[in-house]
Design an enzyme around this catalytic site. Sequence first.
Site, short mmCIF file in Angstrom:
data_model
loop_
_atom_site.label_atom_id
_atom_site.label_comp_id
_atom_site.label_asym_id
_atom_site.label_seq_id
_atom_site.Cartn_x
_atom_site.Cartn_y
_atom_site.Cartn_z
N ASN A 285 -7.31 3.36 4.27
CA ASN A 285 -7.69 2.05 3.74
C ASN A 285 -6.47 1.15 3.57
O ASN A 285 -6.49 -0.03 3.89
CB ASN A 285 -8.37 2.20 2.37
N LYS A 286 -5.41 1.75 3.06
CA LYS A 286 -4.18 0.98 2.87
C LYS A 286 -3.60 0.56 4.21
O LYS A 286 -3.13 -0.56 4.36
CB LYS A 286 -3.13 1.82 2.14
N ASP B 299 3.01 2.28 -4.03
CA ASP B 299 2.22 3.02 -5.02
C ASP B 299 1.52 1.99 -5.88
O ASP B 299 2.09 0.94 -6.21
CB ASP B 299 3.10 3.94 -5.85
N THR B 300 0.28 2.27 -6.20
CA THR B 300 -0.54 1.30 -6.92
C THR B 300 -1.22 1.96 -8.09
O THR B 300 -1.60 3.13 -8.01
CB THR B 300 -1.61 0.71 -5.97
N GLY C 226 -11.36 2.68 -3.73
CA GLY C 226 -10.87 2.95 -5.08
C GLY C 226 -11.69 2.22 -6.14
O GLY C 226 -12.91 2.27 -6.16
N ASP D 101 -12.12 -0.95 -6.51
CA ASP D 101 -12.51 -2.32 -6.11
C ASP D 101 -13.87 -2.76 -6.66
O ASP D 101 -14.00 -3.92 -7.08
CB ASP D 101 -12.51 -2.45 -4.58
N LYS E 256 -9.97 -10.50 -0.10
CA LYS E 256 -9.16 -9.66 -0.99
C LYS E 256 -7.68 -9.81 -0.67
O LYS E 256 -6.84 -9.95 -1.55
CB LYS E 256 -9.59 -8.18 -0.87
P1 IMP Z 1 -1.93 5.28 -4.60
O1 IMP Z 1 -1.35 6.40 -5.38
O2 IMP Z 1 -1.02 4.11 -4.48
O3 IMP Z 1 -2.49 5.71 -3.29
O4 IMP Z 1 -3.17 4.68 -5.37
C1 IMP Z 1 -3.71 5.31 -6.47
C2 IMP Z 1 -5.16 5.02 -6.61
O5 IMP Z 1 -5.31 3.68 -7.05
C3 IMP Z 1 -5.99 5.14 -5.34
O6 IMP Z 1 -6.46 6.42 -5.15
C4 IMP Z 1 -7.14 4.21 -5.65
O7 IMP Z 1 -8.11 4.85 -6.43
C5 IMP Z 1 -6.48 3.15 -6.51
N1 IMP Z 1 -6.13 1.97 -5.71
C6 IMP Z 1 -4.97 1.71 -5.07
N2 IMP Z 1 -5.03 0.52 -4.46
C7 IMP Z 1 -6.26 0.02 -4.74
C8 IMP Z 1 -6.93 -1.19 -4.36
O8 IMP Z 1 -6.43 -2.06 -3.66
N3 IMP Z 1 -8.17 -1.32 -4.84
C9 IMP Z 1 -8.79 -0.40 -5.61
N4 IMP Z 1 -8.22 0.74 -5.97
C10 IMP Z 1 -6.95 0.95 -5.52
#
Ligand code: IMP
Length: 194
Positions: free
Chosen positions: A11-12, A68-69, A149, A151, A171
């Site tokens: 997705n990313k 990382d998010t 995620g 969203d 988005k």
């Molecule tokens: P990651 O560790 O950066 O991959 O992200 C951690 C978690 O945050 C992911 O598994 C998603 O559940 C959520 N996440 C990250 N980016 C988004 C986004 O753009 N929208 C919604 N959920 C996100």
Amino acid sequence: MELIIASQNQNKLVEFKKILGDKINLFSLSEIGLNQEIPENEKTIKKNAMFKAKFVNIQTGKNVFADDTGLEIDSLNGEPGVYSARYSGVKRNSDKNIELVLTKLKNKSNRNSRFKTIISLILDGKSVNFEGVVEGKITEEKRGNNGFGYDPIFQPNGYASTFGEMSLKEKNKISHRSIAINKMVQYLKENNLL
Ligand code: IMP
């Protein structure tokens, strides 16, 4: 220019490719034959992003960026934050993660929250970080099937739709990830790399 993106999250990848267009020749980990999962055990979003970029840079010797998010919810003291992917205990199970957030927020009036992305870029051995934040509210229930995620329960301030109800194009105009990536693009331009 060429850059590796240190993520296995499809997705990313789609979002990054759409935002960057043909400005950067982007290679995913599977495209360069690196199929192992990168550990995400650090205590902050920034440290996780830096660890992931360094991990891939050490293995490949190439220029790389990682993101990382986390979703920070004020009335949950910033949770799920760095634990966003595995909040319910089941890694990357978005339905369960959303369910847990909605249960914890039941009857809570303060639903303020934000998505925070840190992109860590390693270019010719130098590390630079870029932050993107989007403020919003957690809805009472899931709305929309787009995105991934959290969203469907995140409604950015100033918009009637959740990220889950927006097209990817909509988005990407306002998202945490696009804010961070545009800062990275700006940095590359300022350094005459784009
Ligand atoms: P990651 O560790 O950066 O991959 O992200 C951690 C978690 O945050 C992911 O598994 C998603 O559940 C959520 N996440 C990250 N980016 C988004 C986004 O753009 N929208 C919604 N959920 C996100």
